[in-house]
Design an enzyme around this catalytic site. Structure first.
Site, PDB file in Angstrom:
ATOM      1  N   HIS A  33      -7.025  -5.156  -2.437  1.00 16.10           N
ATOM      2  CA  HIS A  33      -5.922  -4.444  -1.796  1.00 16.10           C
ATOM      3  C   HIS A  33      -5.235  -5.368  -0.800  1.00 16.10           C
ATOM      4  O   HIS A  33      -5.420  -5.275   0.416  1.00 16.10           O
ATOM      5  CB  HIS A  33      -6.448  -3.191  -1.116  1.00 16.10           C
ATOM      6  CG  HIS A  33      -5.382  -2.197  -0.787  1.00 16.10           C
ATOM      7  ND1 HIS A  33      -4.581  -1.624  -1.740  1.00 16.10           N
ATOM      8  CD2 HIS A  33      -4.971  -1.671   0.403  1.00 16.10           C
ATOM      9  CE1 HIS A  33      -3.740  -0.788  -1.162  1.00 16.10           C
ATOM     10  NE2 HIS A  33      -3.946  -0.814   0.136  1.00 16.10           N
ATOM     11  N   ASP A  47      -8.350  -4.215  -6.963  1.00 18.41           N
ATOM     12  CA  ASP A  47      -8.015  -3.287  -5.883  1.00 18.41           C
ATOM     13  C   ASP A  47      -8.732  -1.949  -6.093  1.00 18.41           C
ATOM     14  O   ASP A  47      -8.487  -1.265  -7.093  1.00 18.41           O
ATOM     15  CB  ASP A  47      -6.504  -3.073  -5.867  1.00 18.41           C
ATOM     16  CG  ASP A  47      -6.013  -2.335  -4.637  1.00 18.41           C
ATOM     17  OD1 ASP A  47      -6.817  -1.637  -3.996  1.00 18.41           O
ATOM     18  OD2 ASP A  47      -4.813  -2.452  -4.326  1.00 18.41           O
ATOM     19  N   SER A  92       0.843  -1.184   0.000  1.00 17.23           N
ATOM     20  CA  SER A  92       0.000   0.000   0.000  1.00 17.23           C
ATOM     21  C   SER A  92       0.892   1.253   0.000  1.00 17.23           C
ATOM     22  O   SER A  92       1.711   1.410  -0.905  1.00 17.23           O
ATOM     23  CB  SER A  92      -0.952  -0.042   1.185  1.00 17.23           C
ATOM     24  OG  SER A  92      -1.976   0.905   1.059  1.00 17.23           O
TER      25      SER A  92
END
Length: 642
Positions: free
Chosen positions: A616, A584, A499
């Protein structure tokens, strides 16, 4: 932001360690015994039993265990807890694991499910008596969550979803028997959070208005909301729960102070009537309420480890008893019966995900339910040490350092592991990634770089418009600190993150191309321009705040160009492995695609893994195995651990 896209408020709430200054030496206790190398799957497989929960009446135990390769909810009479007797499977999810669930009263469980990792969660209910499973929010492309489980109302729950407008969430009361929903609070267009009282009335709304946070209040569901406070978003007020009379509200607040404190507030005026607890070094994180005794029990905060400040003598005594049973472990009460006599207690530490027990408060007796990962032996794992180093501008950076057990503490291959968020933090706990890497001979540094939450407003604000700037320098300074201490072999340092941590990975190999021998970006941002264009619609109310925190694509164009790794691919010479979920919603697949394409156009080989049924981060067990298997091979090739 990347790890926690919503700041919606729900009402479902229920260290001394080694510190190092940059000029100090690090002299850990060294074990001369090399631990066995554990199979990769031992670290990343689904638990055989986990996520234990209790029904409100304390008569039914719930837990998750694998069924057809996916974690599903099972139940068992409380009398059989700790055995395999009378276990019944309640759900049959086959596409993805259930990530979490909880009991609604004595006869239902509620959980959320999404589809392929798109994070458009539905609220699903399973009836314990009939076994019937029903989607309570069966709307394609809609994101829903439980606002309040209404513990005193057996027939209803409050749910919020964005069916009417994808950018905002309205609150509905849903009848569990019929599925009928009734609008309780319609979002005027910029509310980002709701707060209910103990009667289930939606009493407060929190709105985003440009760079301001606006707080609204009303007396009950029949009244209109009225604005009571407008502040700059940097002043954070996080309502926790109302008092016993539903007149005042407990909240954490950094209004007029650097460190967030627990305060008692009048919801009609937003006036702080009392400061109940504050800590000199860190923010107060949360508070706990006894539904049985109708009182505030403790506040929680994190220094190097999680700690509590108690307001209730009985709760203090209970925690003291529980902590005394396994000294050194962290203790969490994860679930309890309505009468607070039966509890699920979790014990865990940095070297083990721990054991779960059923606790009988009347007899002070523990019944063992399960080890979360019996394949992992704590004695073979590595200690996670809190340390501090000084950044180049003098800011003290908290971090956690894990050195591989049984190996020399000098000239080690090192993984720099920046967390996601970025407005989150790493904590002292069992981390399967870290322990896997340490088991393979790597040291791991987890810096809580500037912007990490919990360290006060000034530390958080120091990150604004510093993606790829001083936030990245904090990581570089961490590498140089380990090199100066003799811990890191300067030729064998890698960076890996997910991330925002993936962005930091890519930023690191463009800004400091000679620093890292290998890099792994996991669902990481590569282009600040395109990232801000592809965020989910329900992030849009926070757009002006994002421009302050990250930057504006037009006003800060030069900065974005300089700090977008995909636009600076010509600087990269570090071997790179990229992993991405195709669905995602936070970091669009295009972020990874353009990074890989830019390098391949230059003839640079990039390892690229895409999972079509993930979002994600990789949820499904088989995808985790693939990812970490590829990681192991990649790191071994470029870092050559001993």
């Amino acid at each position: 932001m990347l790890n926690s896209p919503s700041i919606r408020t729900t009402i479902l709430s229920g260290l001394g360690a080694l510190a190092l200054a940059s000029c100090a030496g690090y002299a850990p206790v060294v074990s001369t015994t090399l631990p066995p190398q554990y199979p990769l799957k031992d670290f990343f497989k689904n638990a055989e039993q986990a996520y234990f929960r209790l029904s409100a009446d304390g008569q039914t135990l719930g837990f998750m265990k694998p069924h057809n390769g996916r974690l599903n909810v099972h139940i068992q009479p409380i009398a059989d807890a700790g055995s395999e007797k009378n276990v019944r499977r309640l759900t049959d999810e086959t596409a993805r694991d259930i990530s979490n669930y909880f009991f609604k009263g004595a006869h239902h469980i509620l959980y959320q499910k999404d589809f392929g990792g798109d994070e458009n969660f539905h609220v699903v209910m399973a009836d314990i008596r009939s076994g019937v499973v029903r989607d309570l929010t069966p709307y394609p492309g809609v994101r829903a969550s439980v606002t309040d489980d209404l513990p005193d109302d057996a027939e209803h729950i409050l749910v919020e979803h964005n069916l009417r407008n994808k950018e905002v969430f309205d609150v509905y009361k849903i009848n569990l028997a019929t599925g009928k929903e009734t609008l309780v609070a319609q979002n005027p267009g910029n509310f980002t959070g709701w707060v209910t009282d103990h009667l289930g009335q939606v009493r407060m709304g929190i709105a985003a208005d440009g760079v301001n946070s606006v707080y609204f209040s009303r007396a009950n569901d029949n009244e209109s909301f009225k604005e009571v406070l407008r502040t700059d978003f940097r002043e954070e007020i996080r309502p926790q729960f109302f008092d016993a009379k539903n007149e005042k509200i407990y909240a954490t607040s950094n209004r007029g102070r650097d460190k967030a404190a627990l305060v008692l507030m009048d919801p009609n005026t937003a006036k702080e009537e009392a400061v109940l607890f504050t800590h000199a070094e860190v923010d107060v994180w949360s508070a706990n309420w006894s539904q049985l005794n109708k009182k505030l029990t403790f506040a929680q905060f994190q220094t190097d480890r999680t700690q509590e400040h108690f307001f209730d003598a009985a709760t203090r005594e209970r925690y003291a008893k529980l902590k005394a049973k396994f000294p050194g472990d962290e203790v969490t009460i994860q679930s309890q019966s309505r009468d607070e006599t039966k509890m699920i207690v979790a014990y865990n530490n940095d070297r083990s995900p721990g054991v779960r027990y059923l606790y009988d408060a009347k007899t002070d007796a523990l019944t063992k339910l399960a080890e979360i990962n019996a394949s992992i032996k704590a004695a073979d794992m590595s200690e996670m040490k809190p340390i501090y180093y000084t950044a180049r501008d003098g800011l003290k950076i908290p971090a956690y350092l894990t050195l591989p057990k049984g190996r020399s503490t000098k000239n080690l291959p090192v993984i720099i592991n920046p967390h996601g968020g970025p407005w989150a933090r790493d904590s002292w706990s069992f981390n399967p990634e870290v322990q896997f890497l340490a088991n393979r001979g790597y040291a791991v540094l987890q810096p809580n770089f500037r912007g990490s939450t919990g360290y006060g407003r000034k530390f958080w604000e120091a990150s604004f418009k510093e993606w790829g700037g001083t936030m990245q320098d904090d990581l570089t300074d961490g590498v140089n600190y380990l090199i100066a201490q003799g811990i890191a072999d300067p030729k064998r340092v890698a960076i890996y993150g997910g991330s925002y941590g993936g962005y930091a990975t890519l930023s690191g190999i463009t800004k400091t191309p000679d620093l890292y021998a290998a890099a792994i970006s996991y669902v990481g941002v590569s282009n600040l321009f395109t990232f801000l264009k592809t965020v989910p619609p329900y992030w849009l109310p926070f757009q002006e705040m994002t421009y302050v925190q990250v930057g504006h694509p037009e006003k800060d164009k030069a900065m974005f160009e300089e700090r977008s790794p995909a636009l600076n691919a010509q600087k990269i010479k570090t071997p790179l492995f990229v992993a991405q979920g195709a669905k995602d919603p936070r970091v669009n697949k295009a972020e990874s695609d353009q990074m890989v394409d830019a390098l391949r156009k230059r003839g640079v080989t990039v390892d690229y893994m895409v999972k079509e049924n993930e979002g994600h981060g990789f949820s499904n067990e088989e995808n985790r195995f693939d990812f970490y298997s590829a990681m192991e091979v990649f790191l071994a090739k470029h870092l050559k651990p001993n």
